[in-house]
Enzyme design. Structure first.
Site, PDB file in Angstrom:
ATOM      1  N   LEU A   1      48.322  45.781  42.169  1.00 28.24           N
ATOM      2  CA  LEU A   1      47.155  45.165  43.057  1.00 28.24           C
ATOM      3  C   LEU A   1      48.233  44.097  43.247  1.00 28.24           C
ATOM      4  O   LEU A   1      49.450  44.281  43.819  1.00 28.24           O
ATOM      5  CB  LEU A   1      46.503  43.804  41.613  1.00 28.24           C
ATOM      6  CG  LEU A   1      45.102  44.328  41.065  1.00 28.24           C
ATOM      7  CD1 LEU A   1      44.926  43.120  40.209  1.00 28.24           C
ATOM      8  CD2 LEU A   1      43.881  45.173  41.916  1.00 28.24           C
ATOM      9  N   ASP A   2      47.510  43.870  44.444  1.00 24.97           N
ATOM     10  CA  ASP A   2      47.998  43.263  45.758  1.00 24.97           C
ATOM     11  C   ASP A   2      48.214  41.520  45.225  1.00 24.97           C
ATOM     12  O   ASP A   2      47.597  41.255  44.653  1.00 24.97           O
ATOM     13  CB  ASP A   2      47.330  43.130  47.503  1.00 24.97           C
ATOM     14  CG  ASP A   2      47.090  44.567  47.667  1.00 24.97           C
ATOM     15  OD1 ASP A   2      47.732  45.220  47.613  1.00 24.97           O
ATOM     16  OD2 ASP A   2      46.059  44.256  49.022  1.00 24.97           O
ATOM     17  N   LYS A   3      49.142  41.163  45.895  1.00 26.53           N
ATOM     18  CA  LYS A   3      49.467  39.745  45.801  1.00 26.53           C
ATOM     19  C   LYS A   3      48.504  39.022  45.243  1.00 26.53           C
ATOM     20  O   LYS A   3      47.858  37.951  45.412  1.00 26.53           O
ATOM     21  CB  LYS A   3      50.421  39.304  46.679  1.00 26.53           C
ATOM     22  CG  LYS A   3      51.265  37.827  46.703  1.00 26.53           C
ATOM     23  CD  LYS A   3      52.371  37.971  47.540  1.00 26.53           C
ATOM     24  CE  LYS A   3      52.598  36.038  47.354  1.00 26.53           C
ATOM     25  NZ  LYS A   3      53.877  35.398  48.003  1.00 26.53           N
TER      26      LYS A   3
ATOM     27  N   LYS B   1      41.606  47.946  50.988  1.00 24.83           N
ATOM     28  CA  LYS B   1      41.458  47.538  52.357  1.00 24.83           C
ATOM     29  C   LYS B   1      41.564  47.599  53.569  1.00 24.83           C
ATOM     30  O   LYS B   1      41.031  47.764  54.138  1.00 24.83           O
ATOM     31  CB  LYS B   1      42.828  46.188  52.027  1.00 24.83           C
ATOM     32  CG  LYS B   1      42.613  44.839  51.230  1.00 24.83           C
ATOM     33  CD  LYS B   1      43.849  44.405  51.238  1.00 24.83           C
ATOM     34  CE  LYS B   1      44.187  43.362  50.296  1.00 24.83           C
ATOM     35  NZ  LYS B   1      44.875  42.324  49.909  1.00 24.83           N
TER      36      LYS B   1
END
Ligand code: URA
Length: 235
Positions: free
Chosen positions: A101-103, A188
């Site tokens: 998962l992204d930060k 995104k």
């Protein structure tokens, strides 16, 4: 867990056989002989018979609710990683996140040391779905739903597989997204092509297994074997 149970499981013995070994002084915990069968041990304890370290399970599987700001890696020089959040309890395990998962994203991250299992659930041909709750900076439209269904072409020309976009009935800025592949920053980038920005992204399920709503950000727990099997199922 009680020491006699641990030894019984690790060596495939009955409880009384395990107790006999313990009371004879054959078992050490963190280097010291322990003769009490009801002594308690944790995953962090080094339980051994002579030189042989006993391991209760071959692999571990952990469900973590990733907080914002933590990176999906095993080690990082600057940031706290998802493995940092659990590693004190698993000092002898080589854990890694099975899927990232992204930060800035939050939610369900699976941590394991089972490389074959991770490879299997991440393999594109397996299509293990991942479910997310998204918060956009613009209302969700029917055109977006349609574009997700048809398969969006990202700015770099790569065509994504069809994905589900289910608008929330309560909030026009919120929706559920189900992906069947995992491409870097995929959600995104998909919304970016449609002119929408993602302000929040939370993973709620991997395969047929939902994130336990009792886990607060940063909290984790082990999976049961039934839960592990659910990951390999569709929703
Ligand atoms: N898609 C993204 O853009 N970010 C994530 O963290 C997961 C999916």
């Amino acid at each position: 867990m009680r020491l006699d149970k641990f030894v019984a499981q690790a060596l495939g013995l009955t409880r009384s056989e395990a107790r006999a070994l313990i009371t004879k002084g054959k078992i050490t915990v963190d280097g010291a002989v322990v003769k009490k069968a009801d002594a308690s041990v944790s995953e962090a304890s080094a339980v051994a018979q002579g030189e042989t370290l006993l391991s209760r399970e071959e692999f571990v599987y952990i469900m973590l609710n990733k907080p914002e700001g933590v990176v999906s890696a095993s080690e990082d020089r600057r940031d706290v990683t998802v493995v940092d959040l659990v590693k004190d309890d698993f000092p002898r395990r080589e854990l890694f996140p099975a899927g990232r998962l992204d930060k800035t994203s939050t939610g369900f991250v699976l941590l394991t040391d089972d490389g074959a299992f991770a490879h299997d659930i991440l393999a594109p041909r397996r299509h293990v779905p991942k479910t997310y709750q998204v918060l956009l900076d613009t209302p969700v439209t029917q055109e977006m739903v349609q574009a997700f269904q048809e398969g969006i072409t990202l700015a770099d020309g790569s065509r994504m597989q069809p994905a589900e976009l289910l608008p929330s009935e309560e909030d026009p800025f919120r929706a559920e997204v189900v992906l069947h592949q995992g491409v870097y920053h995929q959600i995104k980038r998909m919304f970016g092509v449609l002119g929408a920005g993602v302000n929040g992204l939370h993973r709620t399920a991997i395969g047929g297994l939902a994130l336990d709503p009792k886990l607060q950000p940063g909290q984790w727990r082990r999976l049961t074997s039934e839960e592990k099997a659910k990951i390999q199922l569709q929703k």
